[in-house]
Scaffold this motif. Sequence first.
Motif, PDB file in Angstrom:
ATOM      1  N   HIS A 148    -116.697  49.445 -32.436  1.00  0.00           N
ATOM      2  CA  HIS A 148    -116.830  49.743 -33.865  1.00  0.00           C
ATOM      3  C   HIS A 148    -117.593  48.608 -34.520  1.00  0.00           C
ATOM      4  O   HIS A 148    -117.222  47.439 -34.379  1.00  0.00           O
ATOM      5  CB  HIS A 148    -115.457  49.891 -34.512  1.00  0.00           C
ATOM      6  CG  HIS A 148    -115.514  50.008 -36.002  1.00  0.00           C
ATOM      7  ND1 HIS A 148    -115.996  51.133 -36.631  1.00  0.00           N
ATOM      8  CD2 HIS A 148    -115.198  49.121 -36.990  1.00  0.00           C
ATOM      9  CE1 HIS A 148    -115.942  50.954 -37.940  1.00  0.00           C
ATOM     10  NE2 HIS A 148    -115.462  49.739 -38.182  1.00  0.00           N
ATOM     11  N   THR A 149    -118.663  48.943 -35.245  1.00  0.00           N
ATOM     12  CA  THR A 149    -119.436  47.954 -35.987  1.00  0.00           C
ATOM     13  C   THR A 149    -119.284  48.242 -37.473  1.00  0.00           C
ATOM     14  O   THR A 149    -119.563  49.351 -37.930  1.00  0.00           O
ATOM     15  CB  THR A 149    -120.919  48.001 -35.597  1.00  0.00           C
ATOM     16  OG1 THR A 149    -121.037  47.762 -34.181  1.00  0.00           O
ATOM     17  CG2 THR A 149    -121.712  46.939 -36.344  1.00  0.00           C
ATOM     18  N   GLY A 150    -118.815  47.242 -38.213  1.00  0.00           N
ATOM     19  CA  GLY A 150    -118.640  47.417 -39.649  1.00  0.00           C
ATOM     20  C   GLY A 150    -117.244  47.060 -40.097  1.00  0.00           C
ATOM     21  O   GLY A 150    -116.430  46.536 -39.323  1.00  0.00           O
ATOM     22  N   PRO A 151    -116.930  47.354 -41.362  1.00  0.00           N
ATOM     23  CA  PRO A 151    -115.619  47.003 -41.915  1.00  0.00           C
ATOM     24  C   PRO A 151    -114.478  47.706 -41.182  1.00  0.00           C
ATOM     25  O   PRO A 151    -114.638  48.810 -40.663  1.00  0.00           O
ATOM     26  CB  PRO A 151    -115.709  47.476 -43.375  1.00  0.00           C
ATOM     27  CG  PRO A 151    -117.163  47.643 -43.657  1.00  0.00           C
ATOM     28  CD  PRO A 151    -117.812  48.000 -42.358  1.00  0.00           C
ATOM     29  N   PHE A 152    -113.316  47.065 -41.177  1.00  0.00           N
ATOM     30  CA  PHE A 152    -112.148  47.674 -40.568  1.00  0.00           C
ATOM     31  C   PHE A 152    -111.803  48.996 -41.247  1.00  0.00           C
ATOM     32  O   PHE A 152    -111.300  49.920 -40.596  1.00  0.00           O
ATOM     33  CB  PHE A 152    -110.950  46.715 -40.652  1.00  0.00           C
ATOM     34  CG  PHE A 152    -111.160  45.431 -39.896  1.00  0.00           C
ATOM     35  CD1 PHE A 152    -111.549  45.437 -38.571  1.00  0.00           C
ATOM     36  CD2 PHE A 152    -110.967  44.210 -40.523  1.00  0.00           C
ATOM     37  CE1 PHE A 152    -111.745  44.264 -37.862  1.00  0.00           C
ATOM     38  CE2 PHE A 152    -111.157  43.019 -39.834  1.00  0.00           C
ATOM     39  CZ  PHE A 152    -111.539  43.042 -38.507  1.00  0.00           C
ATOM     40  N   ALA A 153    -112.061  49.099 -42.545  1.00  0.00           N
ATOM     41  CA  ALA A 153    -111.736  50.319 -43.280  1.00  0.00           C
ATOM     42  C   ALA A 153    -112.518  51.525 -42.784  1.00  0.00           C
ATOM     43  O   ALA A 153    -112.113  52.674 -43.017  1.00  0.00           O
ATOM     44  CB  ALA A 153    -111.985  50.117 -44.773  1.00  0.00           C
ATOM     45  N   ASP A 154    -113.628  51.283 -42.079  1.00  0.00           N
ATOM     46  CA  ASP A 154    -114.451  52.380 -41.566  1.00  0.00           C
ATOM     47  C   ASP A 154    -114.086  52.780 -40.139  1.00  0.00           C
ATOM     48  O   ASP A 154    -114.774  53.616 -39.533  1.00  0.00           O
ATOM     49  CB  ASP A 154    -115.931  51.990 -41.624  1.00  0.00           C
ATOM     50  CG  ASP A 154    -116.449  51.869 -43.053  1.00  0.00           C
ATOM     51  OD1 ASP A 154    -115.743  52.336 -43.973  1.00  0.00           O
ATOM     52  OD2 ASP A 154    -117.538  51.304 -43.238  1.00  0.00           O
ATOM     53  N   GLU A 155    -113.035  52.203 -39.593  1.00  0.00           N
ATOM     54  CA  GLU A 155    -112.653  52.517 -38.216  1.00  0.00           C
ATOM     55  C   GLU A 155    -112.374  54.000 -37.961  1.00  0.00           C
ATOM     56  O   GLU A 155    -112.632  54.481 -36.853  1.00  0.00           O
ATOM     57  CB  GLU A 155    -111.428  51.700 -37.795  1.00  0.00           C
ATOM     58  CG  GLU A 155    -111.740  50.257 -37.464  1.00  0.00           C
ATOM     59  CD  GLU A 155    -110.513  49.524 -36.937  1.00  0.00           C
ATOM     60  OE1 GLU A 155    -109.483  50.198 -36.678  1.00  0.00           O
ATOM     61  OE2 GLU A 155    -110.581  48.300 -36.788  1.00  0.00           O
ATOM     62  N   PRO A 156    -111.821  54.762 -38.923  1.00  0.00           N
ATOM     63  CA  PRO A 156    -111.496  56.165 -38.619  1.00  0.00           C
ATOM     64  C   PRO A 156    -112.660  56.964 -38.053  1.00  0.00           C
ATOM     65  O   PRO A 156    -112.444  57.832 -37.192  1.00  0.00           O
ATOM     66  CB  PRO A 156    -111.031  56.715 -39.973  1.00  0.00           C
ATOM     67  CG  PRO A 156    -110.383  55.531 -40.625  1.00  0.00           C
ATOM     68  CD  PRO A 156    -111.265  54.361 -40.243  1.00  0.00           C
ATOM     69  N   ALA A 157    -113.897  56.709 -38.488  1.00  0.00           N
ATOM     70  CA  ALA A 157    -115.035  57.460 -37.950  1.00  0.00           C
ATOM     71  C   ALA A 157    -115.221  57.169 -36.461  1.00  0.00           C
ATOM     72  O   ALA A 157    -115.485  58.079 -35.667  1.00  0.00           O
ATOM     73  CB  ALA A 157    -116.304  57.119 -38.732  1.00  0.00           C
TER      74      ALA A 157
END
Length: 204
Positions: A148-157
Motif C-alpha cells: 500500500h502506497t499512501g496514507p493509512f486512511a486509504d488502506e481500504p482500497a
Amino acid sequence: MSTPREDFKKTHRDLYSARSAPALVDAPELGFLMVDGVGAPEGEAWSAAVAALYTGAYAVRGALKAAGTVEYPVMPLEGLWWPGDGQRYEESDRERWHWTMMIMQPPQAAADLVRTALAAAARRKPGLPVDALRFTAWREGRCAQALHTGPFADEPATLERLYAHLAAQGLEITGRHHEIYLSDFRRAAPERLRTILRYPVAAR
C-alpha cells in the motif's frame, strides 16, 4: 577481526518487499521483540510501546555488535492489529483496536543476550515500558500480501484488491491484519508512505 555485517531485509527480501499486486509468500519462524496493547495508534500507550520497542531493538543490536557477532540495520516496525468490536479491521473503532507491535531480531540473538540487553535498556529508559517487551519465536506461515502506497486512511482500497485476490484463489484469511512499515511515518509525507499489508491464509 571486523564484525560481520548483514542486512536482514535483503536476507528476507520476499517478506520485506512487495508490489501493489497481491502475492503469496511463506513466512518462516523468526525471532521478534513484541509488545501488546489496546487503543488507537495515535494514543499515548501505543507511542510509549513503540518507543520501548525501538529502545529494546537498538539495545540488542548494540549488544551483538559489541560482542563482535553481527552488525545490521534495525528491522522495520511491524504491527498485528485486530478489532475489539467484532467488525472488519478497516471498519472497526480505532479506540478499541488491539495490537501487537514488533521488530524482527537476527538469528544470532540468543535469549540470554536479549534478556541482558533489555534489562540494561530498562535501566537507561525508566520512563518507557521496556519491561513489557517479550522475545518470541513466531511463524506466520502462508500469507497473502500487497504493497500500500499512501496514507493509512486509504488502506481500504488496497485491502479490497487483496480480498478479491483471495476470493479468486479460493483462499480465506486465518489470522490477524499485519502491517509492515517500510517508511518512517514520523518523517515521510503521507502520500509517500509504503506499507506492506499481509494476512495469513489457507484454502477454503
